[in-house]
Write a protein that holds these residues in place. Structure first.
Motif, mmCIF file in Angstrom:
data_model
loop_
_atom_site.group_PDB
_atom_site.id
_atom_site.type_symbol
_atom_site.label_atom_id
_atom_site.label_comp_id
_atom_site.label_asym_id
_atom_site.label_seq_id
_atom_site.Cartn_x
_atom_site.Cartn_y
_atom_site.Cartn_z
ATOM 1 N N UNK A 29 0.835 -1.197 0.000
ATOM 2 C CA UNK A 29 0.000 0.000 0.000
ATOM 3 C C UNK A 29 0.871 1.249 0.000
ATOM 4 N N UNK A 30 0.219 2.395 0.103
ATOM 5 C CA UNK A 30 0.921 3.678 -0.011
ATOM 6 C C UNK A 30 2.062 3.806 1.001
ATOM 7 N N UNK A 31 1.883 3.477 2.296
ATOM 8 C CA UNK A 31 3.020 3.609 3.221
ATOM 9 C C UNK A 31 4.210 2.747 2.818
ATOM 10 N N UNK A 32 3.949 1.582 2.225
ATOM 11 C CA UNK A 32 5.028 0.716 1.763
ATOM 12 C C UNK A 32 5.738 1.360 0.568
ATOM 13 N N UNK A 33 4.958 1.965 -0.322
ATOM 14 C CA UNK A 33 5.551 2.685 -1.451
ATOM 15 C C UNK A 33 6.397 3.846 -0.959
ATOM 16 N N UNK A 34 5.912 4.559 0.031
ATOM 17 C CA UNK A 34 6.658 5.701 0.580
ATOM 18 C C UNK A 34 7.989 5.248 1.168
ATOM 19 N N UNK A 35 8.007 4.056 1.751
ATOM 20 C CA UNK A 35 9.233 3.524 2.347
ATOM 21 C C UNK A 35 10.155 2.881 1.325
ATOM 22 N N UNK A 36 9.735 2.828 0.057
ATOM 23 C CA UNK A 36 10.547 2.174 -0.969
ATOM 24 C C UNK A 36 10.675 0.681 -0.738
ATOM 25 N N UNK A 37 9.607 0.066 -0.224
ATOM 26 C CA UNK A 37 9.675 -1.332 0.182
ATOM 27 C C UNK A 37 8.643 -2.203 -0.528
ATOM 28 N N UNK A 38 8.233 -1.820 -1.719
ATOM 29 C CA UNK A 38 7.265 -2.609 -2.467
ATOM 30 C C UNK A 38 7.849 -3.955 -2.883
ATOM 31 N N UNK A 39 6.986 -4.936 -3.031
ATOM 32 C CA UNK A 39 7.350 -6.179 -3.711
ATOM 33 C C UNK A 39 6.923 -6.025 -5.162
ATOM 34 N N UNK A 40 7.862 -6.179 -6.078
ATOM 35 C CA UNK A 40 7.616 -5.910 -7.493
ATOM 36 C C UNK A 40 7.526 -7.231 -8.240
ATOM 37 N N UNK A 41 6.421 -7.419 -8.943
ATOM 38 C CA UNK A 41 6.172 -8.640 -9.696
ATOM 39 C C UNK A 41 6.487 -8.342 -11.155
ATOM 40 N N UNK A 42 7.624 -8.792 -11.626
ATOM 41 C CA UNK A 42 8.109 -8.388 -12.950
ATOM 42 C C UNK A 42 8.033 -9.539 -13.936
ATOM 43 N N UNK A 43 7.583 -9.220 -15.155
ATOM 44 C CA UNK A 43 7.591 -10.193 -16.236
ATOM 45 C C UNK A 43 7.807 -9.468 -17.555
ATOM 46 N N UNK A 44 8.629 -10.065 -18.392
ATOM 47 C CA UNK A 44 8.972 -9.488 -19.687
ATOM 48 C C UNK A 44 10.286 -10.091 -20.141
ATOM 49 N N UNK A 45 10.740 -9.686 -21.303
ATOM 50 C CA UNK A 45 12.002 -10.201 -21.828
ATOM 51 C C UNK A 45 13.147 -9.900 -20.871
ATOM 52 N N UNK A 46 14.128 -10.796 -20.807
ATOM 53 C CA UNK A 46 15.206 -10.681 -19.826
ATOM 54 C C UNK A 46 15.958 -9.352 -19.934
ATOM 55 N N UNK A 47 16.327 -8.964 -21.144
ATOM 56 C CA UNK A 47 17.132 -7.755 -21.304
ATOM 57 C C UNK A 47 16.463 -6.513 -20.760
ATOM 58 N N UNK A 48 15.225 -6.210 -21.156
ATOM 59 C CA UNK A 48 14.548 -5.035 -20.601
ATOM 60 C C UNK A 48 14.353 -5.088 -19.090
ATOM 61 N N UNK A 49 14.046 -6.281 -18.562
ATOM 62 C CA UNK A 49 13.886 -6.380 -17.105
ATOM 63 C C UNK A 49 15.222 -6.102 -16.418
ATOM 64 N N UNK A 50 16.314 -6.665 -16.934
ATOM 65 C CA UNK A 50 17.633 -6.383 -16.362
ATOM 66 C C UNK A 50 17.924 -4.884 -16.360
ATOM 67 N N UNK A 51 17.530 -4.229 -17.414
ATOM 68 C CA UNK A 51 17.828 -2.798 -17.569
ATOM 69 C C UNK A 51 17.133 -1.941 -16.520
#
Length: 295
Positions: free
Chosen positions: A122-144
């Motif tokens: 939620x917003x307080x977690x975003x403010x703390x820079x502590x989000x869990x990020x669920x990433x999917x896409x080609x390896x190169x762009x995600x690495x970038x």
């Protein structure tokens, strides 16, 4: 143009952009209304005059509310013709798997990589820079874009090379939260009918059987009947519930509990609780008053 653009400065977009500025990135921002952008400019960001200007950044984060807002802004507007070749667009919003597939195809047609990265927190977690990020896409762009993820989140979960995979996982996570909210409401309703203090019930359950942020946070809201300010509205919860049902239908898998929840959420919205926190759907359960519990 800056290192990164952030498009959409709502409740989540603002802290994400602010943390990127604080980390020393050259951040360009755009929002439909001026107020949030003014706040970020005062913090050190630069304002883009239009989405077309913002998408010229080498990395673009967008945090828009739903499928319609995203499609109108990026897929149907022709704005991607202004993006630089080789750019990466990261969509942090919770959108449908179908939109993710369409978005990837449209971006590829414009020479732009598309990464889905919805978040838990939620917003307080975003403010703390502590989000869990669920990433999917080609390896190169995600690495970038991982260095940017490291600024706004505590962990990045790489879930596959197809963007839709991240969206399905996010949708399922929100579906399970909705199930937990409903079950908590049912338990509190029965306990109140038996004269048990709901606050004590929630404290007991979350200290023993169900520790964790979902049961603890929503349990206290339900026990106290406290639904404002809304961290996540019933309208948004209903949207994500429908996305979960649609994703299941895509694979021919029934969600019996989800069908029951559809009726609960629809009725809560009809009863005027759309802008309350989605914990308010538990008000569809019979609730005893404090006086009832004393008798």
């Amino acid at each position: 143009m800056g290192d990164i653009a952030v498009i959409g400065l709502g409740a989540m977009g603002r802290p994400i952009a602010r943390n990127l500025v604080r980390a020393g990135h050259d951040v360009v921002v755009w929002n439909r209304s001026d107020g949030p952008a003014d706040e970020l400019v005062a913090a050190g960001a630069r304002r883009a005059a239009s989405v077309a200007e913002a998408v010229r950044a080498p990395v673009v984060f967008s945090v828009l509310s739903d499928d319609r807002a995203f499609a109108e802004t990026f897929l149907d507007s022709g704005v991607l013709t202004h993006a630089r070749g080789g750019a990466v667009h990261v969509n942090l919003a919770t959108v449908s798997a179908g939109l993710a597939r369409r978005a990837e195809a449209v971006h590829t047609g414009h020479g732009v990589a598309y990464v889905a990265a919805p978040v838990f927190g939620r917003v307080p977690v975003a403010e703390a820079g502590a989000l869990n990020i669920l990433a999917a896409g080609a390896h190169g762009p995600v690495d970038r874009v991982l260095p940017f993820f490291d600024v706004i989140g505590s962990r990045t979960w790489r879930l596959g090379e197809r963007p839709e995979q991240a969206n399905v996982v996010k949708i399922l996570g929100n579906y399970l939260i909705a199930c937990a909210i409903q079950s908590l409401g049912e338990a509190v309703s029965v306990a109140e009918g038996a004269g048990v203090d709901p606050g004590q019930l929630v404290e007991l359950l979350t200290s023993t059987l169900f520790p964790g942020t979902v049961h603890t946070g929503y349990g206290s809201m339900i026990a106290e009947r406290r639904y404002q300010p809304a961290g996540f509205t019933t309208l948004l919860g209903r949207k994500d519930l429908h996305l979960a049902l649609d994703a299941a239908a895509d694979h021919g898998i029934p969600l019996p509990t989800g069908e029951l929840l559809r009726a609960v959420f629809d009725q809560a919205v009809a009863d005027g609780r759309g802008e309350d926190d989605w914990a308010a759907v538990t008000e569809q359960q019979p609730r005893a008053t404090a006086a009832d519990r004393r008798t």
